[in-house]
Design an enzyme around this catalytic site. Structure first.
Site, mmCIF file in Angstrom:
data_model
loop_
_atom_site.group_PDB
_atom_site.id
_atom_site.type_symbol
_atom_site.label_atom_id
_atom_site.label_comp_id
_atom_site.label_asym_id
_atom_site.label_seq_id
_atom_site.Cartn_x
_atom_site.Cartn_y
_atom_site.Cartn_z
ATOM 1 N N GLY A 73 35.752 29.379 40.903
ATOM 2 C CA GLY A 73 36.992 29.068 40.172
ATOM 3 C C GLY A 73 38.196 29.822 40.707
ATOM 4 O O GLY A 73 39.243 29.238 41.003
ATOM 5 N N ARG A 74 38.049 31.138 40.865
ATOM 6 C CA ARG A 74 39.211 31.933 41.285
ATOM 7 C C ARG A 74 39.508 31.800 42.777
ATOM 8 O O ARG A 74 40.448 32.399 43.285
ATOM 9 C CB ARG A 74 39.025 33.400 40.886
ATOM 10 C CG ARG A 74 37.749 34.044 41.389
ATOM 11 C CD ARG A 74 37.496 35.376 40.691
ATOM 12 N NE ARG A 74 36.198 35.940 41.039
ATOM 13 C CZ ARG A 74 35.059 35.606 40.453
ATOM 14 N NH1 ARG A 74 35.036 34.699 39.503
ATOM 15 N NH2 ARG A 74 33.923 36.193 40.802
HETATM 16 C C1 G6Q Z 1 36.668 31.890 37.990
HETATM 17 C C2 G6Q Z 1 35.938 31.714 36.768
HETATM 18 C C3 G6Q Z 1 36.721 31.159 35.618
HETATM 19 C C4 G6Q Z 1 36.847 29.649 35.601
HETATM 20 C C5 G6Q Z 1 37.306 29.219 34.205
HETATM 21 C C6 G6Q Z 1 37.501 27.732 34.092
HETATM 22 O O1 G6Q Z 1 36.216 32.278 39.027
HETATM 23 O O2 G6Q Z 1 34.781 31.018 37.044
HETATM 24 O O3 G6Q Z 1 38.003 31.715 35.509
HETATM 25 O O4 G6Q Z 1 37.717 29.205 36.583
HETATM 26 O O5 G6Q Z 1 36.393 29.663 33.257
HETATM 27 O O6 G6Q Z 1 36.315 27.075 34.354
HETATM 28 P P1 G6Q Z 1 36.284 25.515 34.507
HETATM 29 O O7 G6Q Z 1 37.076 25.147 35.706
HETATM 30 O O8 G6Q Z 1 34.839 25.136 34.641
HETATM 31 O O9 G6Q Z 1 36.901 24.943 33.258
#
Ligand code: G6Q
Length: 547
Positions: free
Chosen positions: A272-273
């Site tokens: 995600g990040r």
């Molecule tokens: C990042 C994390 C977290 C993720 C969010 C949103 O590395 O995994 O910040 O991006 O929890 O997740 P979704 O994109 O699955 O909604």
């Protein structure tokens, strides 16, 4: 899974650094600079148009030599190779870590589970491009036949922070005829404020969620659906014209009512990040156009190539990461201030908070052993010069050591009279003042009354890096983000932690799921939390029934 790397504090270079630190800890930057008139020119490095001055760190040649040795002993070269070749280095989730594939040029080959992923990456990019062109030209029409003028990205964490940061950073290049809003918080105020002045007939929602199960994002997406249908007379067909999705979960996307033809995919090997340059960047492409978006990717790739191939002693991410390990684990710094002297980068520190702290805020090594050293420092910051009139006091004269990363550009995107020279004078002055300070003798020589002298003394010896680039273009933004992504990678390799999982966010999520029905139920719930949580829940239930 176990690794064969020697525990950090047992590596010879770590031990050597420990005794070396005892030897040099009394040294002041004033002395280091006086002893080596060329230090400020020597302790610099450049890559892909980014210039780094790291001479104002409390290090000697010997410190750097030992830090570079530590990188070797930590198996960094092998870790880099493993990441770029698609090995499943995210061992706790059994995933490859391939954000570098997102910006690999067409024709490159990166194999995951026997399959080259680069063609898929480019297929999604082409789909994003075709879609962006339709929105930007007005060819895509909303349910009532009006063109789209407002774009609302709904997402949280990695599906929000990158897009918000990039939109702000590249606003100068953005299509001003389009309005962009970002909704992340489950606090309803976020959605209500983001949409209060928008016409549903002209609004497109991008639901950005890798999993398409995230509580906050799903709640906001449902509210958006209700808001849209209410505004457009309740015809369910409207959803397809006003919602697109960015996700890896086609099943859930289509259950929501979004046509999967309007879904932009990515893959489980994108964390995600680390996803702002995947389809999660759709809002960035819509705002800046496909050409600028591709330039952003080219910038990322240029830094990837530098990181992958440059010798460690000239490698920007390696040098900056090693210096941060030195500051954190030997000088005892608890935080790093990231201070961009570029107003468009106002959300960059917030973006970095997640990238750095969610990645390396870890308490066990890859083989599950508790660490006996500090891992990620706290990253924070604000754009200059605003911070100078608030928290810089503590950095200059407080009792804590706060290493700073200053980021500045030779050219303003929006030149205005003398402003840019004034801005740059400030960034250079801050780094100089932090390093060299002002002695009691200097303060006295200015005729300061004796009792006032200690208040006006600046101890100095505060470390900082200065990053200087030409101007904040999409390409340069890509280079900057990739620089920090790889810093995080190197730190993780030295600390032997996994920068790619985030188990620490799970517990609170699970507890919240359990508490929601306890807040909503009609009948008083049977509570089995601790006495404090039970009491807060009861109190809230009582308070919410009163006005
Ligand atoms: C990042 C994390 C977290 C993720 C969010 C949103 O590395 O995994 O910040 O991006 O929890 O997740 P979704 O994109 O699955 O909604």
């Amino acid at each position: 899974m176990t690794t064969t790397i020697t525990p950090l504090t047992k590596r010879p270079a770590w031990k050597a650094l420990t005794s070396h630190h005892k030897k040099i800890r009394g040294q002041h930057l004033r002395k280091l600079f006086a002893a080596d008139p060329k230090r400020g020119e020597r302790m610099t490095a450049g890559a892909a148009g980014l210039f780094l001055d790291y001479s104002k760190n409390r290090v000697t040649n010997e410190t750097l030599k030992l830090l570079l040795k530590l990188a070797q002993e930590s198996g960094l070269r092998g870790r880099i190779k493993a990441m770029f070749s698609g090995e499943k280095i995210n061992i706790t989730e059994n995933r490859a870590v391939l954000h570098v594939a997102l910006r690999a040029p067409k024709g490159a080959k990166i194999i995951v589970d026997g399959k080259n992923v680069v063609p898929e990456v480019h297929a999604v990019l082409d789909k994003m491009e075709a879609f962006s062109k339709r929105i930007r030209s007005g060819a895509w029409k909303g349910h009532t036949g009006k063109r789209i003028r407002n774009i609302v990205n709904i997402g949280i964490g990695g599906s929000d922070l990158g897009p918000v940061m990039a939109y702000e950073a590249l606003k100068h290049y953005s299509e001003r005829g389009l309005v962009f809003r970002f909704v992340s918080n489950v606090d309803g105020a976020d959605f209500v404020e983001a949409t209060h002045d928008l016409d549903p007939a002209e609004t497109l929602f991008i639901v950005s969620s890798k999993t398409f199960t995230t509580q906050e994002t799903m709640a906001n997406a449902q509210s958006a659906r209700v808001w849209l249908l209410k505004g457009l007379g309740g015809n369910l067909k409207a959803v397809a014209k006003h919602f697109v999705a960015v996700s890896t979960n086609a099943e859930k996307v289509s259950a929501f009512g979004i046509d999967t033809a309007n879904m932009f995919g990515f893959w489980d090997w994108v964390g995600g990040r680390y996803s702002m340059d995947s389809a999660i960047g759709l809002s960035t492409m819509l705002a800046t156009g496909p050409k600028n978006y591709r330039a952003l990717l080219a910038g990322f790739h240029a830094m990837d190539e530098h990181f992958r191939t440059a010798p460690f002693e000239k490698n920007l991410p390696v040098l900056m990461a090693l210096l941060s390990v030195w500051n954190t684990d030997f000088l005892g710094a608890e935080t790093v201030a990231v201070l961009p002297y570029e107003n468009y980068l106002k959300r960059f520190p917030a973006y970095l908070q997640q990238l750095t702290m969610e990645s390396n805020g870890k308490h066990v090594t890859l083989d599950g052993k508790p660490v006996d050293y500090q891992t990620s420092p706290v990253y924070w910051g604000e754009p200059g010069t605003n911070g100078q009139h608030s928290f810089y006091q503590l950095i200059h004269q407080g009792t804590r050591l706060i290493p700073c990363d200053f980021i500045a550009f030779a050219h303003a995107l929006t030149p205005l009279g003398r402003h840019h020279d004034m801005l740059l004078a400030n960034v250079f002055a801050q780094a100089e003042a932090l390093a060299f300070g002002k002695t009691a003798a200097e303060v006295k020589a200015e005729g300061t009354a004796g009792w006032l002298v200690p208040h006006r003394v600046f101890e100095g010896n505060r470390p900082s890096n200065t990053i200087l680039a030409g101007r904040l273009t999409p390409e340069v933004l890509g280079k900057l983000v990739a620089l920090y992504e790889h810093i995080v990678f190197v730190q993780g390799a030295i600390w032997s932690v996994n920068p790619f999982d985030q188990w620490g966010v799970e517990l609170g999520k699970a507890l919240a799921q359990r508490i929601v029905p306890e807040l909503e139920s009609k009948a008083a719930p049977k509570l089995a939390h601790d006495s404090s949580t039970n009491n807060l829940i009861r109190l809230y239930r009582k308070m919410k029934t009163r006005e």
